[in-house]
Design a protein around this motif. Structure first.
Motif, mmCIF file in Angstrom:
data_model
loop_
_atom_site.group_PDB
_atom_site.id
_atom_site.type_symbol
_atom_site.label_atom_id
_atom_site.label_comp_id
_atom_site.label_asym_id
_atom_site.label_seq_id
_atom_site.Cartn_x
_atom_site.Cartn_y
_atom_site.Cartn_z
ATOM 1 N N ALA A 247 0.806 -1.221 0.000
ATOM 2 C CA ALA A 247 0.000 0.000 0.000
ATOM 3 C C ALA A 247 0.838 1.269 0.000
ATOM 4 O O ALA A 247 0.337 2.329 -0.390
ATOM 5 N N VAL A 248 2.094 1.188 0.448
ATOM 6 C CA VAL A 248 2.909 2.402 0.579
ATOM 7 C C VAL A 248 4.155 2.320 -0.299
ATOM 8 O O VAL A 248 4.326 3.090 -1.254
ATOM 9 N N TYR A 249 5.041 1.374 -0.013
ATOM 10 C CA TYR A 249 6.329 1.335 -0.709
ATOM 11 C C TYR A 249 6.178 1.019 -2.193
ATOM 12 O O TYR A 249 6.860 1.625 -3.034
ATOM 13 N N GLY A 250 5.315 0.078 -2.532
ATOM 14 C CA GLY A 250 5.143 -0.283 -3.932
ATOM 15 C C GLY A 250 4.703 0.876 -4.805
ATOM 16 O O GLY A 250 5.348 1.181 -5.829
ATOM 17 N N PRO A 251 3.592 1.564 -4.455
ATOM 18 C CA PRO A 251 3.180 2.718 -5.271
ATOM 19 C C PRO A 251 4.226 3.832 -5.337
ATOM 20 O O PRO A 251 4.397 4.466 -6.386
ATOM 21 N N PRO A 304 8.030 -10.135 -2.749
ATOM 22 C CA PRO A 304 7.994 -8.805 -3.398
ATOM 23 C C PRO A 304 8.815 -7.746 -2.661
ATOM 24 O O PRO A 304 9.377 -6.853 -3.304
ATOM 25 N N ALA A 305 8.885 -7.836 -1.335
ATOM 26 C CA ALA A 305 9.687 -6.857 -0.585
ATOM 27 C C ALA A 305 11.148 -6.937 -0.994
ATOM 28 O O ALA A 305 11.822 -5.900 -1.173
ATOM 29 N N PHE A 306 11.662 -8.163 -1.164
ATOM 30 C CA PHE A 306 13.052 -8.313 -1.583
ATOM 31 C C PHE A 306 13.257 -7.787 -3.003
ATOM 32 O O PHE A 306 14.286 -7.163 -3.302
ATOM 33 N N ALA A 307 12.299 -8.041 -3.897
ATOM 34 C CA ALA A 307 12.425 -7.560 -5.275
ATOM 35 C C ALA A 307 12.450 -6.032 -5.325
ATOM 36 O O ALA A 307 13.246 -5.431 -6.056
ATOM 37 N N LEU A 308 11.606 -5.393 -4.547
ATOM 38 C CA LEU A 308 11.600 -3.937 -4.494
ATOM 39 C C LEU A 308 12.864 -3.403 -3.843
ATOM 40 O O LEU A 308 13.390 -2.355 -4.245
ATOM 41 N N ALA A 374 10.909 4.280 6.531
ATOM 42 C CA ALA A 374 11.725 4.503 5.334
ATOM 43 C C ALA A 374 12.671 5.683 5.527
ATOM 44 O O ALA A 374 13.806 5.668 5.039
ATOM 45 N N ASP A 375 12.204 6.712 6.259
ATOM 46 C CA ASP A 375 13.087 7.849 6.545
ATOM 47 C C ASP A 375 14.254 7.430 7.435
ATOM 48 O O ASP A 375 15.380 7.907 7.275
ATOM 49 N N LEU A 376 13.981 6.528 8.374
ATOM 50 C CA LEU A 376 15.005 6.095 9.328
ATOM 51 C C LEU A 376 15.977 5.093 8.712
ATOM 52 O O LEU A 376 17.201 5.209 8.869
ATOM 53 N N LEU A 377 15.433 4.086 8.011
ATOM 54 C CA LEU A 377 16.251 2.986 7.494
ATOM 55 C C LEU A 377 16.612 3.144 6.026
ATOM 56 O O LEU A 377 17.436 2.383 5.514
ATOM 57 N N GLY A 378 15.979 4.102 5.381
ATOM 58 C CA GLY A 378 16.060 4.163 3.928
ATOM 59 C C GLY A 378 15.006 3.247 3.343
ATOM 60 O O GLY A 378 14.613 2.252 3.966
ATOM 61 N N LEU A 379 14.531 3.550 2.151
ATOM 62 C CA LEU A 379 13.462 2.753 1.554
ATOM 63 C C LEU A 379 13.902 1.301 1.370
ATOM 64 O O LEU A 379 13.165 0.357 1.686
ATOM 65 N N SER A 380 15.119 1.106 0.896
ATOM 66 C CA SER A 380 15.621 -0.258 0.701
ATOM 67 C C SER A 380 15.750 -0.989 2.033
ATOM 68 O O SER A 380 15.384 -2.165 2.150
ATOM 69 N N GLY A 381 16.231 -0.308 3.060
ATOM 70 C CA GLY A 381 16.376 -0.936 4.372
ATOM 71 C C GLY A 381 15.048 -1.341 4.966
ATOM 72 O O GLY A 381 14.922 -2.423 5.571
ATOM 73 N N ALA A 382 14.031 -0.495 4.799
ATOM 74 C CA ALA A 382 12.705 -0.835 5.314
ATOM 75 C C ALA A 382 12.132 -2.049 4.592
ATOM 76 O O ALA A 382 11.493 -2.915 5.214
ATOM 77 N N LEU A 383 12.370 -2.133 3.305
ATOM 78 C CA LEU A 383 11.884 -3.290 2.540
ATOM 79 C C LEU A 383 12.611 -4.572 2.951
ATOM 80 O O LEU A 383 11.994 -5.637 3.081
ATOM 81 N N TRP A 384 13.927 -4.514 3.140
ATOM 82 C CA TRP A 384 14.670 -5.679 3.624
ATOM 83 C C TRP A 384 14.138 -6.128 4.980
ATOM 84 O O TRP A 384 14.007 -7.335 5.245
ATOM 85 N N ALA A 385 13.819 -5.173 5.844
ATOM 86 C CA ALA A 385 13.296 -5.516 7.172
ATOM 87 C C ALA A 385 11.948 -6.225 7.062
ATOM 88 O O ALA A 385 11.703 -7.233 7.740
ATOM 89 N N CYS A 386 11.069 -5.734 6.191
ATOM 90 C CA CYS A 386 9.757 -6.367 6.013
ATOM 91 C C CYS A 386 9.896 -7.794 5.471
ATOM 92 O O CYS A 386 9.256 -8.730 5.968
ATOM 93 N N GLY A 387 10.726 -7.969 4.453
ATOM 94 C CA GLY A 387 10.888 -9.288 3.870
ATOM 95 C C GLY A 387 11.518 -10.283 4.834
ATOM 96 O O GLY A 387 11.076 -11.434 4.937
#
Length: 425
Positions: A247-251, A304-308, A374-387
């Protein structure tokens, strides 16, 4: 005891009752609009000058009333005619989306209006979902459960494909307001279909007691099954992670790097293809260890989190979304079979409400914190954390013996319950 609906006239589809066919058709109709609405809402926020965090806040505003009102909706669905509740909820949600569409089409609505109307849609869903779950379970005989639930999910998931692709394309071509208007129309059409559903069992539990007692009895049914609340606990965190990604990172990434709403719509359509293709498999495949097999599908949720996170091109992202859809259907069909098999019909809507309440409980927080994370970890870092968190949760659930051992029962012995060890009760 579950009542048996009359069979349809065509013998080939004798397992598909009239209520099953109507509910499936209505779910497809409403699903077409619902699949495109999140894409349209996210881009409506962004086009109105909103930030990544604002997208998360609007998504959280929809989820919060759902979490707060689900148990009330579940209690009402075990007391009142379920089809009446579904029609009323669809009409309310349709009206809410129509107002939101009008605001988006006539200008750039302020954030508070988007928050308020998103919350209205979430409230409608809180009353609809437990009633819908109880209705579809009642309309299916146990010996046909695997086939029926697979077909139901294929219809729902087919709508996901068409709705996501159409929603993304229309959002890119003519703007998000028209997609929201389409969603409102789909809600109204689904309400008209559900008007023709027929009650199959007494509307109320039959005790005449208070709603608080109904809720307490539903909680006892829920809490007494460790396999149930362990998986719901897993999903409380998992859904928060998946919601933040989808809902957030993908769009946001689609707008910045992949070409906009159309690209994200294609990615969501690939997800829907995974849902439908696996639904065809699940019509035939009837694994014995239903929760063990279902949880193997959960391992795919975080792909998908890892792909993003690695900035994968659109074809790779679409493949990741396809695999996630495969996992969702493998889990979803087996989960529906487990619930129908183990939960008494007269308490199903209440137990379903506690299930969904637990699963969604952290989703508003997850989407609201998606931007700050995403502001704290960076967008990529937040996605790695979710995955990564999704993978760890999938592995942890397998430590529970009841999840590994719960087995499909023979359809000719519906009264038999799988006994749990005394120490686990």
């Amino acid at each position: 005891m579950q009542s048996r609906p009359p069979s349809p006239s065509h013998p080939r589809f004798a397992w598909a009752s009239r209520n099953f066919r109507i509910q499936t058709a209505a779910t497809v109709v409403s699903g077409l609009g619902n699949a495109g609405a999140p894409i349209a809402t996210a881009f409506a926020v962004l086009e109105a000058g909103g930030s990544q965090a604002d997208v998360g806040y609007v998504t959280a505003a929809r989820l919060l009333p759902t979490v707060l009102l689900l148990v009330v909706g579940g209690a009402l669905a075990d007391r009142l005619p379920r089809h009446h509740i579904m029609v009323a909820a669809n009409l309310f949600s349709g009206a809410s989306q129509a107002v939101l569409a009008a605001l988006v089409l006539t200008g750039r609505p302020p954030l508070w209006q988007l928050l308020l109307l998103s919350a209205g849609g979430g409230a409608g869903y809180a009353f609809y979902s437990p009633a819908a779950g109880g209705m579809i379970m009642e309309s299916v005989a146990r010996e046909h459960a695997a086939r029926a639930f697979s077909v139901f999910r294929m219809g729902l998931n087919g709508a996901q494909i068409g709705g996501a692709a159409l929603g993304g394309a229309l959002t890119a071509a003519i703007g998000p307001g028209w997609v929201l208007a389409l969603d409102a129309g789909c809600f109204l059409a689904a309400a008209a279909l559900r008007f023709f559903l027929e009650p199959q069992a007494p509307a109320a539990p039959g005790t005449g007691g208070s709603m608080l007692r109904d809720l307490r009895e539903g909680w006892q049914e829920f809490a007494s099954r460790r396999w149930l609340w362990v998986i719901v606990l897993q999903f409380s965190v998992l859904v928060a992670c998946v919601s933040a990604v989808e809902a957030v990172y993908g769009p946001v990434i689609a707008k910045e790097r992949l070409g906009g709403a159309g690209a994200w719509g294609l990615a969501m359509a690939a997800y829907g293809c995974g849902l439908v293709v696996t639904g065809l498999l699940m019509v035939r495949w009837q694994p014995r260890r239903i929760l063990l097999v279902g949880n193997w599908g959960v391992f795919l949720f975080g792909v998908p989190a890892f792909a993003l996170a690695v900035a994968a091109p659109l074809p790779v992202l679409a493949t990741a979304m396809f695999l996630s859809g495969v996992g969702v259907t493998v889990f979803g069909v087996n989960w529906m079979i487990a619930l129908q098999q183990e939960i008494p019909a007269e308490a199903f809507s209440r137990v379903s409400a506690y299930d969904e309440l637990g699963s969604l409980s952290l989703a508003p927080l997850g989407t609201a914190l998606a931007g700050p994370a995403a502001d704290l970890l960076g967008l990529s870092g937040a996605l790695w954390a979710c995955g990564t968190l999704s993978l760890l949760l999938s592995a942890a659930v397998l430590l529970e013996p009841q999840v590994r051992r719960l087995s499909r029962r023979a359809a000719d012995r519906p009264e038999q319950r799988i006994a749990e060890p005394a120490a686990t009760r």
